[in-house]
Design a protein around this motif. Structure first.
Motif, PDB file in Angstrom:
ATOM      1  N   SER A 163      -6.623   5.406  -0.486  1.00  0.00           N
ATOM      2  CA  SER A 163      -7.021   4.697  -0.245  1.00  0.00           C
ATOM      3  C   SER A 163      -7.508   3.716   0.168  1.00  0.00           C
ATOM      4  O   SER A 163      -7.267   2.675  -0.141  1.00  0.00           O
ATOM      5  CB  SER A 163      -8.349   5.282  -0.194  1.00  0.00           C
ATOM      6  N   ASP A 164      -8.382   3.245   1.435  1.00  0.00           N
ATOM      7  CA  ASP A 164      -8.604   1.807   1.205  1.00  0.00           C
ATOM      8  C   ASP A 164      -9.612   1.360   0.328  1.00  0.00           C
ATOM      9  O   ASP A 164      -9.268  -0.129  -0.120  1.00  0.00           O
ATOM     10  CB  ASP A 164      -9.726   1.784   2.698  1.00  0.00           C
ATOM     11  N   GLU A 165     -10.174   2.184  -0.803  1.00  0.00           N
ATOM     12  CA  GLU A 165     -10.965   1.404  -1.480  1.00  0.00           C
ATOM     13  C   GLU A 165     -10.192   1.527  -2.897  1.00  0.00           C
ATOM     14  O   GLU A 165      -9.570   0.069  -3.816  1.00  0.00           O
ATOM     15  CB  GLU A 165     -12.134   3.143  -2.159  1.00  0.00           C
ATOM     16  N   GLU A 166      -8.937   2.310  -3.005  1.00  0.00           N
ATOM     17  CA  GLU A 166      -7.724   2.115  -4.180  1.00  0.00           C
ATOM     18  C   GLU A 166      -6.794   0.750  -3.504  1.00  0.00           C
ATOM     19  O   GLU A 166      -6.787  -0.081  -4.379  1.00  0.00           O
ATOM     20  CB  GLU A 166      -6.847   3.224  -3.994  1.00  0.00           C
TER      21      GLU A 166
ATOM     22  N   ARG B 110       0.299  -1.103  -0.213  1.00  0.00           N
ATOM     23  CA  ARG B 110      -0.191  -0.341   0.330  1.00  0.00           C
ATOM     24  C   ARG B 110       0.755   1.500  -0.360  1.00  0.00           C
ATOM     25  O   ARG B 110       1.643   1.739   0.841  1.00  0.00           O
ATOM     26  CB  ARG B 110      -0.830  -0.470   1.387  1.00  0.00           C
TER      27      ARG B 110
END
Length: 135
Positions: A107-110, A102
């Protein structure tokens, strides 16, 4: 510095040497990692993949007996993304492990989207190698 990694893997019912030989050849990337790019060319000893964002240079680790398929991706913006990837012998087959990192600001979504894309690429690698007669 990255704050989180996710190890994504797939078991492939093929010998590790066959999986390594196929996956370490950048010319095969469009066959199993179409999300990275649609075409691959070799110019002046370097491999370039055409992506929607432009051409990226992909450099794999030197050939080795340990199944290390790590590679660097030099993006059009000049950023180098390090991609840890391994083919690990497991009986008559092997496990392919991709470490998704990461990046800062992701973002969490990405991160979930990238995870799903890599999972799909690994599934396609399995399919190509297990079903393909010309690999």
């Amino acid at each position: 510095m990255n704050t989180q990694s996710r190890h994504l893997s797939v078991y492939i019912d093929r010998p590790v040497a066959q999986v390594y030989a196929f996956a370490s050849d950048p010319a095969n990337l469009p066959r199993w990692a179409p999300g990275l790019g649609s075409s691959v060319v070799r110019e002046d000893g370097s491999w370039f993949v055409e992506t929607p964002e432009g051409g990226v240079r992909v450099t794999f680790a030197p050939e080795n007996e340990y199944g290390v398929l790590d590679h660097d991706v030099l993006t059009p913006s000049g950023e180098t993304v390090y991609v840890p990837l391994r083919a690990i012998a497991d009986g008559d087959g092997c496990e392919v492990v991709f470490t998704l990192r990461r990046s800062r600001g992701m973002s969490d979504e990405e991160f979930e989207r990238d995870s799903a894309l890599v999972t799909g690429d690994l599934a396609l690698l399995k399919k190509v190698l297990e079903e393909g007669a010309d690999t």
